[in-house]
Write a protein that holds these residues in place. Structure first.
Motif, PDB file in Angstrom:
ATOM      1  N   PRO A 181      -0.599   4.966 -13.520  1.00 38.78           N
ATOM      2  CA  PRO A 181       0.692   5.224 -14.002  1.00 38.78           C
ATOM      3  C   PRO A 181       1.815   5.316 -12.739  1.00 38.78           C
ATOM      4  CG  PRO A 181      -0.663   7.220 -13.711  1.00 38.78           C
ATOM      5  CD  PRO A 181      -1.755   6.035 -13.556  1.00 38.78           C
ATOM      6  N   VAL A 182       1.929   4.124 -12.271  1.00 38.34           N
ATOM      7  CA  VAL A 182       2.851   4.119 -11.360  1.00 38.34           C
ATOM      8  C   VAL A 182       3.807   2.769 -11.586  1.00 38.34           C
ATOM      9  CG1 VAL A 182       1.401   2.664  -9.579  1.00 38.34           C
ATOM     10  CG2 VAL A 182       3.266   3.955  -8.769  1.00 38.34           C
ATOM     11  N   TRP A 183       4.967   2.940 -11.280  1.00 38.93           N
ATOM     12  CA  TRP A 183       6.044   1.771 -11.641  1.00 38.93           C
ATOM     13  C   TRP A 183       5.327   0.536 -10.625  1.00 38.93           C
ATOM     14  CZ3 TRP A 183       8.903  -1.622  -8.811  1.00 38.93           C
ATOM     15  CH2 TRP A 183       9.650  -2.565  -9.392  1.00 38.93           C
TER      16      TRP A 183
ATOM     17  N   ALA B 119     -10.560   6.792   9.653  1.00 33.11           N
ATOM     18  CA  ALA B 119      -9.573   7.523   9.330  1.00 33.11           C
ATOM     19  C   ALA B 119      -8.004   7.095   9.915  1.00 33.11           C
ATOM     20  CB  ALA B 119      -9.797   9.031  10.108  1.00 33.11           C
ATOM     21  N   GLU B 120      -8.095   6.472  11.060  1.00 32.16           N
ATOM     22  CA  GLU B 120      -7.032   5.770  11.755  1.00 32.16           C
ATOM     23  C   GLU B 120      -6.544   4.633  10.914  1.00 32.16           C
ATOM     24  OE1 GLU B 120      -4.941   6.681  13.860  1.00 32.16           O
ATOM     25  OE2 GLU B 120      -3.702   4.923  14.422  1.00 32.16           O
ATOM     26  N   PHE B 121      -7.303   3.937  10.418  1.00 31.16           N
ATOM     27  CA  PHE B 121      -6.874   2.880   9.352  1.00 31.16           C
ATOM     28  C   PHE B 121      -6.171   3.520   8.337  1.00 31.16           C
ATOM     29  CE2 PHE B 121      -7.760   0.213   5.514  1.00 31.16           C
ATOM     30  CZ  PHE B 121      -7.474  -0.863   5.948  1.00 31.16           C
ATOM     31  N   ASP B 122      -6.834   4.417   7.643  1.00 33.96           N
ATOM     32  CA  ASP B 122      -6.118   5.138   6.319  1.00 33.96           C
ATOM     33  C   ASP B 122      -4.706   5.689   6.812  1.00 33.96           C
ATOM     34  OD1 ASP B 122      -8.158   4.272   4.899  1.00 33.96           O
ATOM     35  OD2 ASP B 122      -8.955   6.373   4.580  1.00 33.96           O
ATOM     36  N   ARG B 123      -4.629   6.160   8.061  1.00 33.56           N
ATOM     37  CA  ARG B 123      -3.403   6.860   8.664  1.00 33.56           C
ATOM     38  C   ARG B 123      -2.367   5.864   8.691  1.00 33.56           C
ATOM     39  NH1 ARG B 123      -0.668   8.527  12.986  1.00 33.56           N
ATOM     40  NH2 ARG B 123      -1.726   7.727  14.244  1.00 33.56           N
ATOM     41  N   GLN B 124      -2.705   4.803   9.305  1.00 33.94           N
ATOM     42  CA  GLN B 124      -1.941   3.616   9.509  1.00 33.94           C
ATOM     43  C   GLN B 124      -1.536   3.038   8.461  1.00 33.94           C
ATOM     44  OE1 GLN B 124       0.026   2.845  12.346  1.00 33.94           O
ATOM     45  NE2 GLN B 124      -1.176   4.562  13.775  1.00 33.94           N
ATOM     46  N   MET B 125      -2.280   2.735   7.312  1.00 32.41           N
ATOM     47  CA  MET B 125      -1.895   2.068   6.129  1.00 32.41           C
ATOM     48  C   MET B 125      -0.774   2.959   5.392  1.00 32.41           C
ATOM     49  SD  MET B 125      -3.150  -1.029   6.518  1.00 32.41           S
ATOM     50  CE  MET B 125      -2.418  -1.397   4.760  1.00 32.41           C
ATOM     51  N   GLU B 126      -1.030   4.397   5.571  1.00 28.07           N
ATOM     52  CA  GLU B 126      -0.021   5.216   4.729  1.00 28.07           C
ATOM     53  C   GLU B 126       1.215   5.117   5.655  1.00 28.07           C
ATOM     54  OE1 GLU B 126      -1.597   9.281   3.907  1.00 28.07           O
ATOM     55  OE2 GLU B 126       0.492   9.938   3.481  1.00 28.07           O
ATOM     56  N   LEU B 127       1.474   5.072   6.992  1.00 27.14           N
ATOM     57  CA  LEU B 127       2.489   4.837   7.699  1.00 27.14           C
ATOM     58  C   LEU B 127       3.289   3.839   7.392  1.00 27.14           C
ATOM     59  CD1 LEU B 127       3.738   6.626  10.059  1.00 27.14           C
ATOM     60  CD2 LEU B 127       2.473   4.972  11.551  1.00 27.14           C
ATOM     61  N   ALA B 133       8.145   2.007   1.503  1.00 27.20           N
ATOM     62  CA  ALA B 133       8.334   2.615   0.061  1.00 27.20           C
ATOM     63  C   ALA B 133       8.088   3.924   0.119  1.00 27.20           C
ATOM     64  CB  ALA B 133       8.062   1.807  -1.122  1.00 27.20           C
ATOM     65  N   PRO B 134       8.840   4.740   0.761  1.00 31.03           N
ATOM     66  CA  PRO B 134       8.459   6.331   1.125  1.00 31.03           C
ATOM     67  C   PRO B 134       7.873   6.952  -0.354  1.00 31.03           C
ATOM     68  CG  PRO B 134      10.522   5.722   2.249  1.00 31.03           C
ATOM     69  CD  PRO B 134      10.060   4.482   1.391  1.00 31.03           C
ATOM     70  N   GLY B 135       7.048   7.674  -0.290  1.00 33.91           N
ATOM     71  CA  GLY B 135       6.552   8.541  -1.416  1.00 33.91           C
ATOM     72  C   GLY B 135       5.510   7.784  -2.444  1.00 33.91           C
ATOM     73  N   ARG B 210      10.461   7.205  -7.889  1.00 35.12           N
ATOM     74  CA  ARG B 210      11.591   7.095  -6.789  1.00 35.12           C
ATOM     75  C   ARG B 210      11.264   5.417  -6.210  1.00 35.12           C
ATOM     76  NH1 ARG B 210      12.575   9.153  -0.725  1.00 35.12           N
ATOM     77  NH2 ARG B 210      10.397  10.063  -1.502  1.00 35.12           N
ATOM     78  N   LEU B 211      11.805   4.531  -6.525  1.00 35.88           N
ATOM     79  CA  LEU B 211      11.307   3.070  -6.199  1.00 35.88           C
ATOM     80  C   LEU B 211      11.429   2.643  -4.894  1.00 35.88           C
ATOM     81  CD1 LEU B 211      13.194   0.658  -8.584  1.00 35.88           C
ATOM     82  CD2 LEU B 211      10.742   0.910  -8.150  1.00 35.88           C
TER      83      LEU B 211
END
Lengths: 220, 220
Positions: A181-183, B119-127, B133-135, B210-211
């Motif tokens: 469920p994400v655009w 953990a650093e991999f995941d943190r960077q991919m989130e960054l 596309a924030p959020g 929020r696109l």
């Protein structure tokens, strides 16, 4: 359809289904931009320089200051690599893994050389301007001998080339992610010419001059 | 203001008045794009690859398929060179010689390495996603162990860097060309986000998500 030969240097290994080696695709992408990146090597150190370029037949051209390090190094008989890339959009899939970008990209390989013939120099510079702003060349203050001397023209026969193209939406519509469920979709990016900004000084009489050809920055 | 040290590798020789070495300018240009070109060398052959990137502190990050040639070569201990360039406009002077382009360009040098810590991999991919596309990261179908394994993350500490920026109109307004009867000025070029194109299949319930952050592609 004429194709570039596929070899170790230009073979697209990752995402090979997006690869094209035909001249029509390669030349089409080259002709729809004028910013390229040239990579060359100096004593084991890779260098890149972004610069404007144009194409005639199977040859790429760019220019620079005669005394520039790039010109000296790139025409010293070594292999170079030239990239042209359009970023056409963001592809927002339902997972990070399938998130992607749309693009049109070409990589060309060859051994650049200096163009030393004056008539050919002038012909190529006019060709460059005809692609940039058709009709403008003949209206400019003519090039002087000193300016010609200060400018180096580089030609690179395209020995190998490969294009890689992605377009459209996310590729996870036929996976089990489809109901997450994400655009999802894609956001096109385009390059726009804004209105011309006249220089504040000098003759204004020529304002009815055909300014710019409405160059199609996003031409496919 | 912290500046990068100027040395033989990063010193801007041509048009040195347009050069900047301060972190604020370099980081500002890096943060306003996400397409870079990475140059590296394989057996004397320069290679370039266009790819997405992001920055944290004095480090650039990019990713690719674990099995890709680029990832293998670029993390083999050699020096690399990364370019980020915005083409901001055409500068139409009264002569060919003074015709130019407006741009913001950064060249970075360093020795890329693989990030192997999960953990650093995941943190960077989130960054990366927060910049793209924030959020959105927390709304995606979570990354799997298999996807993590198939993806390589590269970090490059920026050892040397230089920015080069040109803006404004032609520089020949104070030369004897000023009265040459041709229009002169500049044509700004901007990158625009078009409206999102939804994937044709799957859940539509999340359309109020929020696109996109209205990423400022032309941020100065």
């Amino acid at each position: 359809m004429t194709e570039f030969t596929i070899n170790e240097r230009n073979r697209v290994k990752r995402g090979h289904k997006r690869a094209c080696y035909d001249e029509e695709t390669v030349y089409g992408i080259l002709d729809s931009h004028f910013l390229c990146h040239v990579a060359y090597e100096v004593d084991g150190q890779p260098q890149i320089i972004p610069t404007s370029y144009w194409r005639e037949g199977n040859r790429l051209y760019w220019h620079g200051a005669s005394k520039s390090r790039m010109i000296r190094e790139v025409t010293s008989g070594k292999e170079a690599c030239v990239s042209v890339a359009h970023l056409d959009g963001l592809v927002l899939a339902r997972s990070a893994f399938n998130t992607s970008a749309n693009y049109r990209s070409v990589i060309c390989y060859g051994r650049p050389e200096l163009v030393t013939d004056t008539a050919e120099f002038d012909r190529q510079m006019e060709l460059f301007f005809e692609q940039l702003a058709p009709g403008r060349w003949s209206q400019l203050r003519p090039i002087t001998g000193q300016e010609r001397k200060a400018t180096a023209l580089v030609v690179m026969e395209i020995t190998d080339a490969a294009a890689k193209v992605r377009d459209g939406g996310p590729g996870d519509g036929d996976t089990e992610d489809v109901d997450w469920p994400v655009w999802s979709g894609h956001i096109p990016l385009t390059t726009q010419q804004r209105g011309p900004v006249g220089a504040p000084e000098g003759v204004r009489a020529a304002l009815n001059h055909r300014l710019m050809p409405g160059h199609d920055w996003n031409n496919r």
